[in-house]
Design a protein around this motif. Structure first.
Motif, short mmCIF file in Angstrom:
data_model
loop_
_atom_site.label_atom_id
_atom_site.label_comp_id
_atom_site.label_asym_id
_atom_site.label_seq_id
_atom_site.Cartn_x
_atom_site.Cartn_y
_atom_site.Cartn_z
N GLU A 41 0.82 -1.29 0.15
CA GLU A 41 -0.11 -0.07 0.20
C GLU A 41 0.85 1.21 -0.13
O GLU A 41 0.56 2.32 -0.57
N SER A 47 -5.08 1.97 -0.94
CA SER A 47 -5.43 0.65 -0.23
C SER A 47 -5.77 -0.36 -0.92
O SER A 47 -6.47 -0.27 -2.05
N GLY A 62 -7.50 -3.07 -5.25
CA GLY A 62 -6.49 -4.23 -4.76
C GLY A 62 -6.86 -5.67 -5.64
O GLY A 62 -6.00 -6.28 -6.11
#
Length: 302
Positions: A41, A47, A62
């Motif tokens: 990150e 994130s 992600g």
């Protein structure tokens, strides 16, 4: 630059659903995996995980990063297995997962040949059911799986794995020599409806194969003992208490009081094969071990 280890950790979390499960697969502590995620990150500036109840979910970015990561890791594995490896000198560590009878009948002789050769291969072996073997090879915790696929219980293999069949392994009915069927040249399931059986545990592929044999008769075999060890099956039959269905591969010589009788209609048989990731197809180590297993199969399995 994005760290390869951090990408590996993210891909493992996506595949296994949690940091704890990913840590178990990778052989790290959960805190070590969490540190890798935090590093990722920091490197990317966004994130990749978000809290969801007591667990975590991958963010949209992600998921995208994990997808890229899997492709990069696969290409890196393929690079290491081909261009960076000497095809004439297989070496390094190879992790094998095999079902137990193949450990005795195939893996043992294979390890013996490696130990007496000049090949510098460090092979470690874990005994697992074929479904677990496929899962380990698929997620990278093993390099080669030896599996079986009963003619009545198909084995599912993901697209990124290659499956090569080695041989057919027929199973016989084992009975005590004083059993009424001991003198028969062959038997059918309809003759075995009232027998008391010993079987591998619920959910094991060999247990499912036994159940499927009787499915067309609308019956369920009377299983009195569940045990994962075929040596125990032989011992129980030797006592005259039960009958068993047992494959021939890796089967120890039977005691004098135990008789093996072929079964027909259907003939219970399983295909024995090898699975590895497509990215390892040109690996010298994989190629060498597969070649040995082919030779041993031709010499020992009829």
């Amino acid at each position: 630059m994005v760290d390869i280890g951090a990408l590996q950790a993210l891909a493992a979390v996506e595949q296994h659903g949690s940091v704890v499960a990913a840590a178990q697969m990778m052989g790290f502590s959960p805190s070590a995996v969490s540190q890798q995620i935090k590093k990722l990150e920091k490197q990317t500036g966004f994130s990749v995980l978000e809290r969801h109840g007591r667990g975590v979910l991958l963010t949209e970015r992600g998921h995208a990063l994990a997808s890229y990561g899997r492709r990069i890791l696969a290409e890196l594995e393929e690079l290491q297995a081909t261009l960076l490896a000497d095809p004439t000198a297989p070496h390094g560590r190879l992790r094998v997962v095999s079902f137990s009878t193949a450990c005795r009948g195939l893996v043992g002789p294979m390890l013996g040949r490696i130990s007496t050769s000049k090949v510098d291969l460090d092979v470690t072996v874990v005994a697992e059911d074929p479904r677990e073997a496929v899962a380990h090879v698929a997620d990278g915790t093993a390099d080669l799986g030896i599996v079986h696929n009963w003619n009545s219980v198909p084995l599912e293999v993901p697209d990124h794995l290659l499956l090569e069949w080695l041989c057919e392994d027929v199973a016989d009915l084992l009975v005590h020599r004083n059993h009424p069927l001991a003198g028969y040249e062959e038997v059918e399931p309809s003759q075995l409806i009232n027998e008391h059986w010993i079987s591998t545990p619920h959910g094991a592929i060999c247990n499912e194969a036994l159940l499927r044999i009787f499915a067309d008769l609308g019956r369920i075999p009377q299983i009195k003992v569940y045990d994962p060890d075929f040596a125990t099956h032989i011992a129980m039959v030797e006592q005259g208490a039960l009958v068993a269905l047992m494959p021939r591969l890796g089967r120890s010589p039977l005691p004098a009081d135990v008789i093996a009788i072929p079964m027909i209609n259907p003939v219970p048989a399983r295909q024995v094969g090898l699975v590895h990731r497509r990215t390892m197809a040109q690996s010298p180590g994989i190629g060498h071990v597969v070649g040995l297993l082919r030779e041993i199969t031709l010499q020992t399995v009829s």
